[in-house]
Design an enzyme around this catalytic site. Structure first.
Site, PDB file in Angstrom:
ATOM      1  N   HIS A 144      -6.131   2.528  -3.927  1.00 10.43           N
ATOM      2  CA  HIS A 144      -5.118   1.977  -3.027  1.00 10.43           C
ATOM      3  C   HIS A 144      -4.691   0.609  -3.532  1.00 10.43           C
ATOM      4  O   HIS A 144      -5.306   0.039  -4.449  1.00 10.43           O
ATOM      5  CB  HIS A 144      -5.694   1.855  -1.606  1.00 10.43           C
ATOM      6  N   CYS A 163       0.815  -1.219   0.000  1.00 12.21           N
ATOM      7  CA  CYS A 163       0.000   0.000   0.000  1.00 12.21           C
ATOM      8  C   CYS A 163       0.850   1.272   0.000  1.00 12.21           C
ATOM      9  O   CYS A 163       0.595   2.206  -0.757  1.00 12.21           O
ATOM     10  CB  CYS A 163      -0.981  -0.007   1.171  1.00 12.21           C
ATOM     11  N   HIS A 177      -2.607   1.210   6.843  1.00  9.24           N
ATOM     12  CA  HIS A 177      -3.015   1.142   5.434  1.00  9.24           C
ATOM     13  C   HIS A 177      -3.441   2.533   4.991  1.00  9.24           C
ATOM     14  O   HIS A 177      -3.888   3.340   5.817  1.00  9.24           O
ATOM     15  CB  HIS A 177      -4.183   0.169   5.251  1.00  9.24           C
TER      16      HIS A 177
END
Length: 439
Positions: free
Chosen positions: A410, A349, A398
């Site tokens: 993402h 990520c 994240h």
């Protein structure tokens, strides 16, 4: 400068508009979406058809709903093909499903039952209109040499992408015909009617026609017979000549250069020289007074270098950076998730976020926690802001880039680079807040 920004803004707006239509449907082909239990989508029906042809889907009726019967069929297929047996149709399962699939292979006819021979007068065999398609209309399930010729022509024009041609008109042929019809502003039926076949033939003939050679300039007669002139030799091309059908890293480099100069507008850089690349080269040649051939010679490459050297260095505004970051993200859609990945072959990520901003000369730290500490908190996210979540560990673990309309892009561990919605309960429960990059 303004033209480049406007072009990028248009591309980004179209990209964002496509994102907001979640889930992604419409023009997506089978393989574009991960299918799993609970999904309702036209791709599910096509999946069931493929599984049915391969003997795994036993129900008599196909539907658009991914239920227990579909899941069992998928798991049986995965088990039989040495795949992870999870009942989810992801990249590896799609790949195996489409290997030598029924799509471009005619179904084998059932063996005829023996019947008692009767003396019948000898007659020429009647032709089967579906099996022997000529210039007549061709459509799904048609067979014959005319179908193979149609596929060959569409492959030459860059619309038929299956690895080989066959004599069967399947779903891949239907899609290729449909794309050609769209390019010609015809009704996109996927049926090769007389008008479609006529336009395909014309397009093939036009592409095969050799470009007219430039007229030779008259050479002046020598004033006096001096020493014999050296034999004239063609100017060598120091780099590989690139043209329609060429593949390799040189094509990627060419597309990148054309993109930076504003001529290659396709969102994805590839290693294949197809119709889009050819059109871009022709546009560049026309804009700079070169023969419009669509072929990249040393002369074309030298002109590109000349234009690049004249291009002034421009300072980007924050809005331009944001537009470019989102466009960079668009080009990476579908890139797989790789733990600690930082390149287009696979991202985690934070590696994905760091990469798309680095392309615009915006340096970010490597980890999610470091990015959290290096950015400024905002009460409500704007397009281009970072949105943070607490997932597998305490604190920020994240993140993604906010696109507006509650959407963010993402790199998810189970999805790769994708779009998600902030209003979904999973993300709502884990949302920590939004932060802004100061650039």
């Amino acid at each position: 400068m303004e033209n480049t920004v406007v072009k990028r803004l248009v591309m980004t707006s179209a990209f964002a508009g496509a994102f907001f239509a979640v889930p992604l449907v419409g023009e997506a082909a089978l393989g574009d979406n991960t299918l799993k239990p609970g999904t309702t989508h036209a791709d599910v029906q096509q999946l069931q058809s493929i599984l049915k042809q391969k003997g795994f889907f036993k129900d008599s009726q196909t539907t658009t709903y991914f239920g227990p019967i579909t899941k069992k069929a998928v798991m049986d297929f995965q088990k039989a093909n040495g795949l992870v047996v999870d009942g989810i149709v992801g990249k590896n399962t799609y790949s195996k499903l489409l290997q030598k699939s029924f799509q471009e292979t005619a179904p084998k006819p059932a063996a005829p039952k023996p019947i008692a021979a009767k003396p019948v007068p000898s007659k020429p065999a009647a032709s089967n209109p579906a099996a022997n398609t000529s210039s007549k209309e061709m459509k799904l399930n048609s067979t014959g040499q005319a179908v193979m010729k149609l596929q060959q022509d569409l492959k030459f024009l860059g619309f038929f992408t299956y690895y080989k041609t066959t004599d069967y008109y399947g779903t891949i042929t239907t899609e290729a015909v449909r794309k050609f019809q769209i390019s010609q502003k015809l009704k996109a039926t996927g049926v090769a009617d007389a008008k479609t076949q006529e336009l395909i033939a014309k397009a093939v003939a036009a592409k095969k026609a050799p470009a007219a050679p430039p007229k030779p300039k008259p050479t002046p007669a020598p004033s006096k017979p001096a020493t014999p002139p050296a034999t004239s030799k063609p100017q060598p091309i120091t780099s590989k000549e690139l043209k329609f059908g060429t593949t390799g890293p040189e094509v990627k480099q060419l597309q990148t250069r054309l993109k930076n100069l504003g001529f290659f507008t396709y969102p994805m850089i590839t290693d294949y020289f197809g119709t889009v690349t050819e059109d871009s080269v022709e546009a560049f040649q026309k804009a700079h007074g070169l023969p419009v051939t669509g072929i990249v010679t040393k002369t074309v490459l030298d002109k590109m270098t000349e234009v690049e050297n004249k291009k002034p260095e421009q300072i980007k505004t924050p809005n331009e950076i944001t537009i470019n970051v989102i466009a960079n993200a668009a080009e990476l859609m579908g890139t797989p998730y790789v733990w600690a990945g930082t390149t287009p072959s696979g991202f985690d990520c934070s590696g994905f976020i760091q990469y798309v901003f680095a392309k615009e000369d915006v340096a970010l730290p490597r980890t999610v926690a470091q990015m959290w500490n290096a950015t400024t908190a905002v009460s409500k996210p704007a397009v281009g802001d970072l949105v943070f979540f607490e997932t597998y560990a305490t604190g920020p673990s994240h993140l993604g880039i906010y696109l507006g309309n509650d959407q963010f892009v993402h790199s998810g561990s189970s999805t790769g680079v994708t779009i998600s919605n902030l209003t979904y309960k999973y993300w709502q429960d884990r949302y920590l807040g939004a932060k802004r990059i100061n650039y």
